[in-house]
Design a protein around this motif. Structure first.
Motif, PDB file in Angstrom:
ATOM      1  N   LYS A   1       0.806  -1.221   0.000  1.00  0.00           N
ATOM      2  CA  LYS A   1       0.000   0.000   0.000  1.00  0.00           C
ATOM      3  C   LYS A   1       0.839   1.272   0.000  1.00  0.00           C
ATOM      4  N   LYS A   2       1.979   1.261   0.680  1.00  0.00           N
ATOM      5  CA  LYS A   2       2.769   2.482   0.816  1.00  0.00           C
ATOM      6  C   LYS A   2       3.336   2.962  -0.516  1.00  0.00           C
TER       7      LYS A   2
ATOM      8  N   GLU B   1       0.403   4.694  -2.236  1.00  0.00           N
ATOM      9  CA  GLU B   1       0.068   5.975  -1.619  1.00  0.00           C
ATOM     10  C   GLU B   1       1.071   7.060  -1.992  1.00  0.00           C
ATOM     11  N   GLN B   2       2.359   6.734  -1.958  1.00  0.00           N
ATOM     12  CA  GLN B   2       3.385   7.748  -2.168  1.00  0.00           C
ATOM     13  C   GLN B   2       3.590   8.105  -3.637  1.00  0.00           C
TER      14      GLN B   2
ATOM     15  N   ARG C   1       1.042   7.878  -5.938  1.00  0.00           N
ATOM     16  CA  ARG C   1      -0.241   8.180  -6.573  1.00  0.00           C
ATOM     17  C   ARG C   1      -0.306   9.623  -7.095  1.00  0.00           C
TER      18      ARG C   1
END
Length: 290
Positions: free
Chosen positions: A123-124, A127-128, A130
């Motif tokens: 996920k990280k 997120e970073q 995106r």
């Protein structure tokens, strides 16, 4: 200046935070041991696979029958970046360091006029990346339900990469992950997996081997397995790096909380002493007035 009640409440809050960070540090330490053992156990197999592949690759490269995973598409225009991070934060700079390396590579490739597609694992990474790279996402692998990384997880990721290559979606694929060195040292790493790369110093070790039925036939079977092995090794390295980084981050957080508690306690004691002194002065002044 904060009131005594506010200071006491804040001290209690920081103490609770310290308990949490200390517990997370201990959990990370326990997980680190298993993750480190798994990563170190996989390294000899991955290194040996790389050595065998290097010998086969040296013998088969340049031939007309070389597999496409070895020879490539003949172009260097479309790049697939596979970014491996964790599902959770609170691991210091572990995730951001991997993402930073991938972002730099993407920006360099785009600056050269090449196409970039991104597969995120964890996920990280999503997120970073995106905000500035979201339009280049082609797939995301959710690892939130995976308690312990297994070979099957690597097989699924590698299969997706191979299917995209067979479909002609990219020319070059690169893995981004963190190689575990120690609790305080995790090294962001970029590793090209398609087309296969011959690592310096590995070819000589395989010079005395003869292969049957032939290098090209063996490579056709081993290259997909080699990619899966490299993905698996990267996942294991990431798992150990994540726990090492989290252990260090939580240790630092616990220490910082302790320092803050000491400062707040000193401030509380001084404020309490000042309040008592003020009350005594008021009592003495009142007594003298009588």
């Amino acid at each position: 200046m904060p009131s005594l009640k506010a200071l006491k409440t804040r001290i209690g809050s920081v103490k609770n935070t310290r308990k949490i960070t200390k517990a997370m540090q201990m959990v990370a330490a326990a997980k680190l041991r298993r993750a480190q053992e798994a990563a170190e156990a996989a390294r000899p197999y991955a290194d040996r696979m790389s050595a065998v592949m290097a010998g086969l690759t040296a013998a088969a490269s340049g031939s007309d029958g070389a597999p496409r995973l070895l020879a490539g598409t003949g172009e260097d225009r479309r790049h697939l970046l596979v970014v491996l991070t964790s599902e959770r934060g609170l691991a210091g700079g572990f995730n951001s360091a991997i993402v930073k390396l991938a972002r730099q590579q993407a920006e360099t490739l785009l600056g050269q006029g090449k196409e970039v597609a991104i597969v995120t694992v964890g996920k990280k990474a999503r997120e970073q990346l995106r905000r500035d790279m979201g339009n280049r996402f082609v797939h995301h692998v959710d690892m939130s339900e995976v308690k312990r990384v297994g070979y099957e997880n690597a097989r699924e990721i590698a299969q997706g990469i191979l299917e995209r290559f067979e479909a002609g979606d990219f020319d070059v694929a690169t893995l981004f992950y963190s190689r575990f060195e120690s609790v305080i040292s995790q090294i962001p790493t970029a590793r090209q997996i398609i087309p296969a790369v011959i690592e310096e110093g590995q070819v000589e070790a395989n010079a005395l081997y003869d292969y049957e039925p032939g290098e090209e036939a063996i490579l056709s079977e081993l290259l997909p397995r080699s990619i899966t092995t490299q993905v698996f090794a990267a996942l294991l390295e990431n798992a150990a790096s994540e726990q090492g980084a989290r252990m260090t981050a939580m240790d630092n957080a616990t220490r910082n909380a302790g320092d803050m508690i000491d400062r707040l306690t000193t401030q509380y004691n001084r404020s309490r002493q000042a309040a008592i002194t003020t009350e005594l002065i008021e009592i003495i002044a009142g007594a003298e007035a009588l």
